[in-house]
Every structure is written in structure tokens, then in C-alpha cells.
Design a protein around this motif. Structure first.
Motif, PDB file in Angstrom:
ATOM      1  N   LEU A  91       4.744   0.214   5.513  1.00 36.39           N
ATOM      2  CA  LEU A  91       4.021   1.481   5.956  1.00 36.39           C
ATOM      3  C   LEU A  91       3.423   2.050   4.670  1.00 36.39           C
ATOM      4  O   LEU A  91       2.542   2.935   4.861  1.00 36.39           O
ATOM      5  N   GLY A  92       4.231   2.281   3.781  1.00 35.99           N
ATOM      6  CA  GLY A  92       3.827   2.864   2.416  1.00 35.99           C
ATOM      7  C   GLY A  92       2.602   2.463   1.805  1.00 35.99           C
ATOM      8  O   GLY A  92       2.154   2.957   0.966  1.00 35.99           O
ATOM      9  N   ARG A  93       2.557   0.894   2.111  1.00 32.89           N
ATOM     10  CA  ARG A  93       1.782   0.194   1.099  1.00 32.89           C
ATOM     11  C   ARG A  93       0.535  -0.149   1.927  1.00 32.89           C
ATOM     12  O   ARG A  93      -0.699  -0.482   1.298  1.00 32.89           O
ATOM     13  N   ASP A  94       0.517  -0.575   3.041  1.00 29.67           N
ATOM     14  CA  ASP A  94      -0.276  -1.160   3.696  1.00 29.67           C
ATOM     15  C   ASP A  94      -1.072  -0.282   5.066  1.00 29.67           C
ATOM     16  O   ASP A  94      -0.617   0.482   5.324  1.00 29.67           O
ATOM     17  N   SER A 116       9.123   9.431  12.779  1.00 31.09           N
ATOM     18  CA  SER A 116       8.535   8.416  13.485  1.00 31.09           C
ATOM     19  C   SER A 116       7.729   7.535  12.323  1.00 31.09           C
ATOM     20  O   SER A 116       7.463   7.959  11.336  1.00 31.09           O
ATOM     21  N   PRO A 117       7.443   6.080  12.714  1.00 29.14           N
ATOM     22  CA  PRO A 117       6.888   5.463  11.583  1.00 29.14           C
ATOM     23  C   PRO A 117       5.326   5.938  11.145  1.00 29.14           C
ATOM     24  O   PRO A 117       5.201   6.126   9.965  1.00 29.14           O
ATOM     25  N   GLY A 118       4.491   6.428  12.272  1.00 30.56           N
ATOM     26  CA  GLY A 118       3.559   7.044  12.003  1.00 30.56           C
ATOM     27  C   GLY A 118       3.507   8.391  11.119  1.00 30.56           C
ATOM     28  O   GLY A 118       2.578   8.567   9.978  1.00 30.56           O
ATOM     29  N   ARG A 119       4.286   9.156  11.156  1.00 30.09           N
ATOM     30  CA  ARG A 119       4.857  10.427  10.493  1.00 30.09           C
ATOM     31  C   ARG A 119       5.296   9.963   9.051  1.00 30.09           C
ATOM     32  O   ARG A 119       4.747  10.455   8.173  1.00 30.09           O
ATOM     33  N   PHE A 120       5.991   8.805   9.062  1.00 34.76           N
ATOM     34  CA  PHE A 120       6.417   8.263   7.627  1.00 34.76           C
ATOM     35  C   PHE A 120       5.399   7.794   6.725  1.00 34.76           C
ATOM     36  O   PHE A 120       5.217   8.314   5.698  1.00 34.76           O
ATOM     37  N   GLU A 124       3.456  11.138   5.719  1.00 34.93           N
ATOM     38  CA  GLU A 124       3.990  11.892   4.783  1.00 34.93           C
ATOM     39  C   GLU A 124       3.898  11.076   3.300  1.00 34.93           C
ATOM     40  O   GLU A 124       4.030  11.692   2.254  1.00 34.93           O
ATOM     41  N   HIS A 125       4.197   9.982   3.592  1.00 31.75           N
ATOM     42  CA  HIS A 125       3.983   9.114   2.281  1.00 31.75           C
ATOM     43  C   HIS A 125       2.957   8.922   1.574  1.00 31.75           C
ATOM     44  O   HIS A 125       2.893   9.100   0.389  1.00 31.75           O
ATOM     45  N   ARG A 126       1.810   8.871   2.241  1.00 37.13           N
ATOM     46  CA  ARG A 126       0.527   8.881   1.755  1.00 37.13           C
ATOM     47  C   ARG A 126       0.103  10.033   1.101  1.00 37.13           C
ATOM     48  O   ARG A 126      -0.588  10.399   0.098  1.00 37.13           O
ATOM     49  N   ALA A 127       0.470  11.564   1.731  1.00 40.23           N
ATOM     50  CA  ALA A 127       0.154  12.525   1.432  1.00 40.23           C
ATOM     51  C   ALA A 127       0.964  13.043   0.118  1.00 40.23           C
ATOM     52  O   ALA A 127       0.568  13.886  -0.722  1.00 40.23           O
ATOM     53  N   HIS A 128       2.211  12.887   0.073  1.00 40.29           N
ATOM     54  CA  HIS A 128       3.298  13.179  -0.877  1.00 40.29           C
ATOM     55  C   HIS A 128       3.758  11.838  -1.469  1.00 40.29           C
ATOM     56  O   HIS A 128       5.278  11.753  -1.344  1.00 40.29           O
ATOM     57  N   PRO A 129       3.240  10.964  -2.224  1.00 37.05           N
ATOM     58  CA  PRO A 129       4.057   9.592  -2.577  1.00 37.05           C
ATOM     59  C   PRO A 129       5.124   9.863  -3.481  1.00 37.05           C
ATOM     60  O   PRO A 129       6.031   9.226  -3.455  1.00 37.05           O
ATOM     61  N   THR A 130       4.994  10.908  -4.452  1.00 36.46           N
ATOM     62  CA  THR A 130       6.051  10.988  -5.438  1.00 36.46           C
ATOM     63  C   THR A 130       7.303  11.537  -4.771  1.00 36.46           C
ATOM     64  O   THR A 130       8.606  11.178  -5.170  1.00 36.46           O
TER      65      THR A 130
END
Length: 322
Positions: free
Chosen positions: A261-264, A294-298, A301-307
Motif C-alpha cells: 500500500l505504501g509502495r504501489d 482502513s487500508p485506504g486511509r493507511f 496517510e503514508h503518501r501524505a506523511h511518509p516519514t
């Protein structure tokens, strides 16, 4: 992928950060806490490790120290300094000593790996606060070779160093973990990851679950692959790993999904199928139980704040002491 490589890939985020420093005379630094894993390599000379608990440990040339949980610790020219009295973080750099040659010197490589502690792999949780691997003749030759190569590249500037050093630091992490596993196996440990990877039946089951997490595995099938009955396999796996086979499989599937989810950018239904869920709804429910969102929210959030998810390590606290 073998299991250990898979585990390292699941918890690593980004490149290691490091600094090479020479300390002469009387000196001391405090490191951590930080949300990664700290490491120190003594390239030349000697010093003392002041661990978060227990007695000081003398370090000499070739010694490697790994702190997988980013615990507060210190390095000093003497074992008599109190950890909480060592200098706090300074933007000007570490304490390099007062220059007194009679007090000794040390050439150090200090740094940190960025690890995801937010949903840490069980392997990481089983590691102790401090792993000290002394440079003893004939022990862990691959680790010794990596240390020698690091020392050579850091001592003499050579073409390709910017590519070589990150690769060597990756090798250092692998060889440190291998060496620790070897030493644990030698102690006859009956539980934890050292015992799991040394146990042919458990290791075989882990390999198949990691290789094909989408397959609808049953305890019966896993037992047959290892040559054990369903009951015997389940008992052996649980006793060694501390959790039942299908509980670990579920955890691994969702950990794999989180990384995807964080990569693709593929659809959630595709991610669900890749990790063994025929229903996107069932996948979302299981994912939320493990991650709290949820997976979508994860993904958003990961894309908006990756660090926040990658747990970036602050350069100053890692390289200069905190």
C-alpha cells in the motif's frame, strides 16, 4: 527470498546514516533514544560502551555493537563516567576528546539504520537491547570482512565510495544478525527466531508462508510439508515462535499488504488478492484490526506523511550523540 532477507526487507526503511570520528584523550558521548537501530564499529583503538543497563563493556578494534531498539547508551574513554552525565546533543558535533595522547584514542564508525518499529516484525522484538560482537579470531569471518572493507573505504577515498558504503552498511546489518543467530543457536535456545530458523520443520513452514502468502494455507498442509502431523506441527511451531501458525500467517499477510500500500498504486482489491483475501471487505476488516485504520486511509496517510511511517532518524541525534 529466504526468510531472513524477507524479514530485513520488511523492517528496513531508507538508507543507513553514519559518521566516522576520531576521539583522542578524555571524551564521552550519549546516543539515543531514536526510532531506528544504532550501531558502532571500532575501526581502531579502544573505548567503553555504557549500556542502558548492566556493566560497561570494553570495545577494541574490530568490535561491533548493534542496538536494535535505539536504546539510550554511551561511549567513552573510561568506564567510570555516568551515562546520564555524558554531554547532551550538540549541533557542533560529538565530543572528540581533550587531545591528551596518554588517555588513548579511538576511531569509530557510528550510525543508525531506519527501522519500522510501528508494526515491528517478531524477529526485531526478540532481539536484546544490546548485541556486542567482539573481534575474536576465527569467529564470524564474514562480519570481520565487512568491517575490514568498511574501514578501508573510510580510510582511503576511492572512486565509487558513494555507492560502496551504503552497500557495505547493508551487508554489515545482515552479518550482524547472522552472527547473533549463530551465537544463539550455539547456546541451544529452544524458543525465538534463532531456534525457529534452526528448526528444519518450523523454518520450512516459514519459508513457504513467506514465499506464497496468498495461498490458502491450512495447518494440515503446512504440517505435511514438514513431515509432521497437524497436531505435532502446530505444537512445535507455537512453542518455538510464541504464536500459532495461522496467526503468524495473518500477521505476515497484512504486513506485506501494508508495504504494498505504501509502495504501489494498484487497487485495494488487487492488494487483497495478493495476500490471500478473496474479499476486499474481509481484507479491510483484518487490516483495520491490525493497523487501527482502513487500508485506504493507511495509504493516504503514508503518501501524505511518509516519514511518519518510515520513522526517519534525526542526523544530529544519531551521528553526534543525544
Amino acid at each position: 527470498m529466504d526468510v531472513l532477507s524477507d524479514v530485513i526487507a520488511s523492517m528496513r526503511t531508507g538508507r543507513a546514516k553514519f559518521a566516522r570520528t576520531r576521539h583522542l584523550g578524555r571524551w564521552g558521548n550519549r546516543f539515543g533514544p531514536y526510532p531506528g537501530a544504532g550501531f558502532h564499529v571500532v575501526l581502531a583503538g579502544s573505548c567503553w560502551l555504557l549500556p542502558p543497563g548492566g556493566e560497561p563493556i570494553r570495545l577494541t578494534a574490530g568490535d561491533v555493537v548493534f542496538l536494535p531498539h535505539g536504546a539510550v547508551h554511551g561511549l567513552s574513554d573510561t568506564p567510570t563516567r555516568a551515562l546520564d552525565r555524558l554531554p547532551p546533543q550538540s549541533p557542533d558535533g560529538p565530543d572528540l576528546g581533550d587531545g591528551d595522547p596518554d588517555a588513548g584514542d579511538a576511531l569509530l564508525l557510528c550510525g543508525a539504520y531506519r527501522l519500522d518499529h510501528g508494526n515491528a516484525h517478531p524477529f526485531l522484538r526478540h532481539l536484546p537491547e544490546v548485541i556486542h560482537l567482539p573481534a575474536q579470531l576465527g569467529r564470524h569471518p564474514a562480519l570481520r570482512a565487512a568491517v575490514d572493507l568498511l574501514g578501508a573505504d573510510l580510510t582511503t577515498a576511492r572512486p565509487g565510495a558513494d555507492a560502496a558504503l551504503p552497500a557495505l552498511l547493508d551487508l554489515l546489518l545482515i552479518y550482524v544478525l547472522r552472527a547473533w543467530l549463530d551465537e544463539q543457536t550455539g547456546t541451544g535456545a529452544t524458543g525465538g527466531w534463532s531456534a525457529a530458523l534452526a528448526d528444519q520443520a518450523v523454518a520450512t513452514a516459514l519459508h513457504h508462508m513467506h514465499q506464497d502468502p496468498a495461498r490458502p494455507w491450512t495447518v494440515q498442509q503446512l504440517g505435511e510439508l514438514t513431515g509432521l502431523s497437524r497436531t505435532a506441527f502446530a505444537r512445535r511451531f507455537t512453542a518455538t515462535m510464541g504464536q500459532a501458525p495461522l496467526a503468524y500467517l495473518t500477521w505476515w499477510r497484512l504486513n506485506t499488504a501494508a508495504r504494498q500500500l505504501g509502495r504501489d498504486d494498484v487497487a485495494l482489491a488487487t492488494v487483497a488478492r495478493r495476500v490471500g483475501y478473496s474479499s476486499e471487505f474481509a481484507f479491510a476488516a483484518a487490516f483495520k484490526r491490525q493497523y487501527g485504520v482502513s487500508p485506504g486511509r493507511f495509504r493516504r496517510e503514508h503518501r501524505a506523511h511518509p516519514t511518519q511511517h518510515d520513522h526517519d532518524v534525526d542526523d544530529a541525534s544519531v551521528l553526534h550523540g543525544a
